[in-house]
Design a protein around this motif. Structure first.
Motif, PDB file in Angstrom:
ATOM      1  N   ALA A   4       0.852  -1.193   0.000  1.00 59.21           N
ATOM      2  CA  ALA A   4       0.000   0.000   0.000  1.00 59.21           C
ATOM      3  C   ALA A   4       0.883   1.235   0.000  1.00 59.21           C
ATOM      4  N   GLY A   5       0.417   2.278  -0.678  1.00 64.95           N
ATOM      5  CA  GLY A   5       1.174   3.521  -0.746  1.00 64.95           C
ATOM      6  C   GLY A   5       0.291   4.734  -0.518  1.00 64.95           C
ATOM      7  N   ASP A   6       0.886   5.748   0.102  1.00 67.64           N
ATOM      8  CA  ASP A   6       0.236   7.051   0.293  1.00 67.64           C
ATOM      9  C   ASP A   6       1.266   8.093  -0.104  1.00 67.64           C
ATOM     10  N   VAL A   7       1.098   8.669  -1.296  1.00 68.99           N
ATOM     11  CA  VAL A   7       2.123   9.523  -1.886  1.00 68.99           C
ATOM     12  C   VAL A   7       1.617  10.950  -1.985  1.00 68.99           C
ATOM     13  N   GLY A   8       2.273  11.845  -1.245  1.00 71.16           N
ATOM     14  CA  GLY A   8       1.917  13.252  -1.272  1.00 71.16           C
ATOM     15  C   GLY A   8       3.080  14.109  -1.713  1.00 71.16           C
ATOM     16  N   GLY A   9       2.885  15.417  -1.664  1.00 73.39           N
ATOM     17  CA  GLY A   9       3.902  16.341  -2.136  1.00 73.39           C
ATOM     18  C   GLY A   9       5.121  16.430  -1.247  1.00 73.39           C
ATOM     19  N   THR A  10       5.018  15.958   0.001  1.00 76.16           N
ATOM     20  CA  THR A  10       6.155  15.991   0.924  1.00 76.16           C
ATOM     21  C   THR A  10       6.718  14.604   1.180  1.00 76.16           C
ATOM     22  N   HIS A  11       5.848  13.664   1.551  1.00 74.68           N
ATOM     23  CA  HIS A  11       6.289  12.316   1.890  1.00 74.68           C
ATOM     24  C   HIS A  11       5.589  11.262   1.031  1.00 74.68           C
ATOM     25  N   ALA A  12       6.305  10.174   0.809  1.00 79.07           N
ATOM     26  CA  ALA A  12       5.719   8.983   0.203  1.00 79.07           C
ATOM     27  C   ALA A  12       5.832   7.867   1.238  1.00 79.07           C
ATOM     28  N   ARG A  13       4.704   7.347   1.669  1.00 80.68           N
ATOM     29  CA  ARG A  13       4.678   6.255   2.641  1.00 80.68           C
ATOM     30  C   ARG A  13       4.348   4.963   1.897  1.00 80.68           C
ATOM     31  N   LEU A  14       5.159   3.949   2.108  1.00 84.32           N
ATOM     32  CA  LEU A  14       4.881   2.628   1.560  1.00 84.32           C
ATOM     33  C   LEU A  14       4.843   1.637   2.718  1.00 84.32           C
ATOM     34  N   ALA A  15       3.957   0.656   2.613  1.00 88.88           N
ATOM     35  CA  ALA A  15       3.829  -0.334   3.685  1.00 88.88           C
ATOM     36  C   ALA A  15       3.383  -1.659   3.105  1.00 88.88           C
ATOM     37  N   LEU A  16       3.707  -2.715   3.836  1.00 85.84           N
ATOM     38  CA  LEU A  16       3.211  -4.050   3.531  1.00 85.84           C
ATOM     39  C   LEU A  16       2.188  -4.438   4.577  1.00 85.84           C
ATOM     40  N   PHE A  17       1.053  -4.961   4.114  1.00 88.63           N
ATOM     41  CA  PHE A  17       0.006  -5.452   4.996  1.00 88.63           C
ATOM     42  C   PHE A  17      -0.253  -6.924   4.706  1.00 88.63           C
ATOM     43  N   ASP A  18      -0.475  -7.675   5.760  1.00 93.01           N
ATOM     44  CA  ASP A  18      -0.951  -9.040   5.630  1.00 93.01           C
ATOM     45  C   ASP A  18      -2.454  -9.000   5.864  1.00 93.01           C
ATOM     46  N   SER A  19      -3.202  -9.717   5.049  1.00 90.81           N
ATOM     47  CA  SER A  19      -4.662  -9.696   5.180  1.00 90.81           C
ATOM     48  C   SER A  19      -5.182 -11.061   5.593  1.00 90.81           C
ATOM     49  N   ARG A  20      -6.109 -11.025   6.532  1.00 84.99           N
ATOM     50  CA  ARG A  20      -6.842 -12.213   6.958  1.00 84.99           C
ATOM     51  C   ARG A  20      -8.315 -11.862   6.883  1.00 84.99           C
ATOM     52  N   GLY A  21      -8.942 -12.257   5.779  1.00 79.95           N
ATOM     53  CA  GLY A  21     -10.317 -11.798   5.560  1.00 79.95           C
ATOM     54  C   GLY A  21     -10.297 -10.308   5.337  1.00 79.95           C
ATOM     55  N   GLU A  22     -11.022  -9.546   6.174  1.00 80.82           N
ATOM     56  CA  GLU A  22     -11.032  -8.095   6.071  1.00 80.82           C
ATOM     57  C   GLU A  22     -10.086  -7.441   7.065  1.00 80.82           C
ATOM     58  N   GLU A  23      -9.342  -8.243   7.836  1.00 83.15           N
ATOM     59  CA  GLU A  23      -8.397  -7.710   8.816  1.00 83.15           C
ATOM     60  C   GLU A  23      -7.072  -7.386   8.137  1.00 83.15           C
ATOM     61  N   LEU A  24      -6.494  -6.255   8.512  1.00 85.95           N
ATOM     62  CA  LEU A  24      -5.210  -5.831   7.953  1.00 85.95           C
ATOM     63  C   LEU A  24      -4.169  -5.743   9.062  1.00 85.95           C
ATOM     64  N   LYS A  25      -3.037  -6.388   8.847  1.00 86.53           N
ATOM     65  CA  LYS A  25      -1.948  -6.341   9.818  1.00 86.53           C
ATOM     66  C   LYS A  25      -0.735  -5.689   9.167  1.00 86.53           C
ATOM     67  N   LEU A  26      -0.287  -4.571   9.745  1.00 83.77           N
ATOM     68  CA  LEU A  26       0.880  -3.871   9.221  1.00 83.77           C
ATOM     69  C   LEU A  26       2.139  -4.683   9.511  1.00 83.77           C
ATOM     70  N   ILE A  27       2.916  -4.954   8.455  1.00 81.13           N
ATOM     71  CA  ILE A  27       4.154  -5.724   8.600  1.00 81.13           C
ATOM     72  C   ILE A  27       5.358  -4.791   8.684  1.00 81.13           C
ATOM     73  N   VAL A  28       5.458  -3.872   7.738  1.00 83.42           N
ATOM     74  CA  VAL A  28       6.591  -2.955   7.706  1.00 83.42           C
ATOM     75  C   VAL A  28       6.170  -1.686   6.973  1.00 83.42           C
ATOM     76  N   GLU A  29       6.753  -0.572   7.364  1.00 83.87           N
ATOM     77  CA  GLU A  29       6.439   0.715   6.736  1.00 83.87           C
ATOM     78  C   GLU A  29       7.722   1.510   6.550  1.00 83.87           C
ATOM     79  N   GLN A  30       7.815   2.219   5.419  1.00 77.41           N
ATOM     80  CA  GLN A  30       8.933   3.114   5.152  1.00 77.41           C
ATOM     81  C   GLN A  30       8.384   4.458   4.703  1.00 77.41           C
ATOM     82  N   ILE A  31       9.032   5.534   5.154  1.00 73.46           N
ATOM     83  CA  ILE A  31       8.639   6.888   4.753  1.00 73.46           C
ATOM     84  C   ILE A  31       9.786   7.506   3.959  1.00 73.46           C
ATOM     85  N   TYR A  32       9.470   8.022   2.775  1.00 72.37           N
ATOM     86  CA  TYR A  32      10.465   8.599   1.880  1.00 72.37           C
ATOM     87  C   TYR A  32      10.194  10.091   1.680  1.00 72.37           C
TER      88      TYR A  32
END
Length: 328
Positions: A4-32
């Motif tokens: 998943a990514g959230d890219v704006g004019g200042t920061h770009a956030r990227l993350a990996l999520f594990d999904s179990r049904g509709e549940e989301l578990k954040l595995i790792v996140e990096q901010i650029y």
């Protein structure tokens, strides 16, 4: 696994999520730092290299309109093309969506602790909702009730024409019109917008800049310096700029509430609102939100909440992927 990514004019956030049904578990996140990279492809490639991840699908929220899986970023010198991104990174099934649309999708994944309530209202569980987010730019999105569920959709409402209220804002409009031509709400309701308001007050003699403050502005993030000085009551120019900013924020939040008839709630996202909560809790914001003539009773019934979770758009991008997979 979902990228998943959230890219704006200042920061770009990227993350990996594990999904179990509709549940989301954040595995790792990096901010650029977005401006330190020539393209989104370079950021995604670096993220995949560092994490050694091989996600099954990807969804990335971008600050700008999406057309045919392609986005010309509003506050970055990038053109993002999903097909090119897939080819260069080896990812499959990349979904591009507007960053405010991603923010809207993320609301359903949050808990009550992720919100600060500014107005309780009387929410309509089958009404529409809306999101307005001031940050590097100004984003707005709707969430429409389709009879069975709330479904987010993007807009570019932040670029609609600024409607000044009163003589002071009228003078602000004229000042910015000379600088930009078209004066959008983003020119006054964003990080750079707060700086514009401050410079207007300074340049039109509505206060004097303290000694050394110009150097502080040059050395740091000027909008953060101004808002922090205002909250600490360090100088009158900053206090005045933030006061105007908060009134405009309230007025445009009220506009959004009426345009989308957001009887289920109006949510303030973005990076600025959580940082200026003490000012948003004061009377000026809500009074500006409510001052809409005959529509005041409608607005008094609408809940107004600040989103505190900075990963809302990341979670929303991941949720968008899950919903898309469920439909197929």
């Amino acid at each position: 696994m979902i990228l998943a990514g959230d890219v704006g004019g200042t920061h770009a956030r990227l993350a990996l999520f594990d999904s179990r049904g509709e549940e989301l578990k954040l595995i790792v996140e990096q901010i650029y730092d977005s401006h330190s990279y020539p393209s989104l492809e370079a950021i995604v490639t670096d993220f995949l290299r560092v994490t050694s991840a091989k996600p099954d699908s990807a969804a990335i929220g971008l600050a700008g309109p999406i057309r045919d899986r392609r986005c010309v970023a509003t506050n970055l010198p990038w053109v993002v093309d999903a097909a090119k991104l897939e080819a260069e990174t080896g990812l499959r099934r990349i979904t591009l969506l507007n960053d405010l649309e991603a923010n809207a999708y993320g609301i359903a994944t949050l808990s009550s602790a992720d919100f600060e309530e500014l107005q309780k209202g009387r929410p309509d569980p089958r009404g529409n909702a809306a999101v307005i987010s001031a940050g590097t730019g100004l984003g707005e999105a709707g969430i429409i009730w389709d009879g069975t569920a709330l479904r987010p959709f993007a807009s570019e409402g932040g670029h609609s024409s600024f409607a000044p209220e009163g003589e002071l804002e009228g003078d602000l409009f004229q000042y910015l019109a000379k600088r930009y031509g078209h004066v959008s709400f983003e020119r006054v309701l964003s990080g750079p917008g707060l700086v514009n308001i401050y410079e207007f007050l300074r340049d039109t003699g509505r206060g004097s800049e303290p000694d050394g403050f110009a150097e502080e502005l040059r050395a740091g993030n000027p909008s953060a310096v101004i808002s922090e000085a205002a909250l600490a009551k360090r100088n009158e120019l900053s206090i005045g700029a933030l006061e105007i900013f908060v009134r405009i924020y309230g007025a445009e939040a009220g506009n959004v509430a009426l345009k989308f008839l957001a009887t289920a709630g109006v949510y303030l996202g973005g990076g600025i609102a959580p940082k200026i909560l003490p000012k948003l809790r004061e009377a000026a914001f809500l009074e500006s939100f409510l001052t809409k003539g005959r529509m005041r009773p409608v607005l008094e019934a609408i809940p107004v909440l600040v989103i505190l979770n900075e990963n809302t758009a990341l979670r929303g991008a991941a949720r968008r992927t899950l919903l898309r997979a469920a439909r197929h």
